[in-house]
Design a protein around this motif. Sequence first.
Motif, short mmCIF file in Angstrom:
data_model
loop_
_atom_site.label_atom_id
_atom_site.label_comp_id
_atom_site.label_asym_id
_atom_site.label_seq_id
_atom_site.Cartn_x
_atom_site.Cartn_y
_atom_site.Cartn_z
N GLY A 229 0.81 -1.21 0.00
CA GLY A 229 0.00 0.00 0.00
C GLY A 229 0.84 1.26 0.00
O GLY A 229 0.58 2.21 -0.75
N ILE A 230 1.89 1.28 0.82
CA ILE A 230 2.80 2.42 0.86
C ILE A 230 3.52 2.58 -0.48
O ILE A 230 3.67 3.69 -1.01
CB ILE A 230 3.84 2.25 1.99
CG1 ILE A 230 3.15 2.20 3.35
CG2 ILE A 230 4.87 3.36 1.95
CD1 ILE A 230 2.49 3.49 3.77
N TYR A 231 3.95 1.47 -1.05
CA TYR A 231 4.68 1.49 -2.32
C TYR A 231 3.85 2.15 -3.42
O TYR A 231 4.33 3.03 -4.14
CB TYR A 231 5.06 0.07 -2.72
CG TYR A 231 5.72 -0.06 -4.07
CD1 TYR A 231 7.08 0.09 -4.22
CD2 TYR A 231 4.95 -0.33 -5.21
CE1 TYR A 231 7.69 -0.03 -5.47
CE2 TYR A 231 5.54 -0.45 -6.46
CZ TYR A 231 6.91 -0.30 -6.58
OH TYR A 231 7.49 -0.41 -7.81
N VAL A 232 2.58 1.73 -3.58
CA VAL A 232 1.78 2.28 -4.67
C VAL A 232 1.43 3.74 -4.40
O VAL A 232 1.31 4.55 -5.34
CB VAL A 232 0.50 1.45 -4.91
CG1 VAL A 232 0.86 0.03 -5.30
CG2 VAL A 232 -0.42 1.45 -3.70
N GLY A 233 1.29 4.11 -3.13
CA GLY A 233 1.02 5.52 -2.82
C GLY A 233 2.17 6.42 -3.23
O GLY A 233 1.96 7.49 -3.83
N ILE A 234 3.38 5.99 -2.93
CA ILE A 234 4.56 6.78 -3.31
C ILE A 234 4.73 6.80 -4.82
O ILE A 234 5.00 7.86 -5.41
CB ILE A 234 5.81 6.21 -2.62
CG1 ILE A 234 5.73 6.40 -1.10
CG2 ILE A 234 7.08 6.85 -3.18
CD1 ILE A 234 6.84 5.71 -0.33
N LEU A 235 4.55 5.64 -5.46
CA LEU A 235 4.73 5.56 -6.91
C LEU A 235 3.73 6.44 -7.65
O LEU A 235 4.07 7.09 -8.64
CB LEU A 235 4.60 4.12 -7.38
CG LEU A 235 5.08 3.84 -8.81
CD1 LEU A 235 6.58 4.08 -8.93
CD2 LEU A 235 4.74 2.41 -9.23
N HIS A 236 2.50 6.50 -7.15
CA HIS A 236 1.48 7.37 -7.76
C HIS A 236 1.97 8.81 -7.82
O HIS A 236 1.83 9.49 -8.85
CB HIS A 236 0.18 7.27 -6.95
CG HIS A 236 -0.86 8.27 -7.34
ND1 HIS A 236 -1.82 8.02 -8.30
CD2 HIS A 236 -1.11 9.54 -6.90
CE1 HIS A 236 -2.60 9.07 -8.43
NE2 HIS A 236 -2.20 10.01 -7.59
#
Length: 240
Positions: A229-236
Motif C-alpha cells: 500500500g505504501i509502495y503504490v502511494g509513493i509511486l502514484h
Amino acid sequence: MTDNMIGDIPYFYAPNICASLTLPLDEAKHAFKVLRLDVGADILVTDGNGKLFSAKIVNKSFKEQNLSDLKLVHTSPQMLPRLEVAIAPTKNIDRIEWALEKLTEIGMTRFSLVITEHTIRRRVNMERLERIVVSAMKQSEKLRTVELNIFTSLKEYLSQLAYEGRYIGYCADIFEKKELKDAFVPGLDNSFLIGPEGDFTREEVELAISYGFNPVSLGSERLRTETAGIYVGILHHILN
C-alpha cells in the motif's frame, strides 16, 4: 498562508465548523485540558475539505459554541489526480493502521478496506481509523482528510468504483501482468487494489479484470500487504 505555514498556532479539525462554531469533543478536550488554552486564544481550524480558518476561543465549554471570529485564511485545492488505496484488512490491524497513517501523510484521497475470500480479519474499528487519519492530517499540516470506506465483499467495492485508473496487485502468475511502473498511466485518478495475506483467488482477479482492473506486479520482491500500500502511494506521486 499555505498548508505548511500553520507554524506554532494551535491547529484543530472541526468538520462542521462553519455551522457550529464549536470544536468537536475530542478536539475541545485537547485544546482545553492538554494545551490548556485560555479564553481569548487564537487558533486555526480546518474543516477537512481544504479550508483553513482562524478563530478565537470564547469559552471552554464542551457542549456549547466555544469559538468566535471565524475567518477563512486559506483554501487548499483537491489533490489531483486523485488516489485511492483499497486494501484487505490484515490479521494484525496495527499494520493497516500504520499504513493508513503514512498514506495520509504522503497524500491520498480515499482509503478503502475490502473483505475478500482470504481475509482473516472481518471486523474493523472504523472510528479508530478515523482518529488516526485526523491525527496524521494534523501532524502533517494538511487541510484535507481522507475518505474512509469498508466493503463487505470485493463485488460491493467494484460496483461503486468511479476512478479511471485501476490496478490490482497480484502475486501468482496465472494472469499476464506488467510491473506497475510500466503499466501506469499518468494523469488519471487511480485506484490500487491490494489483496490479503493469502492473495486474491483466481475468481476475484477475474472479477476485478471484468471491471477494468489491470493485474500488475510490484517488482521482484514479495511485499507485505501494508508495504504494498505504501509502495503504490509513493509511486502514484512520483509518476504523476
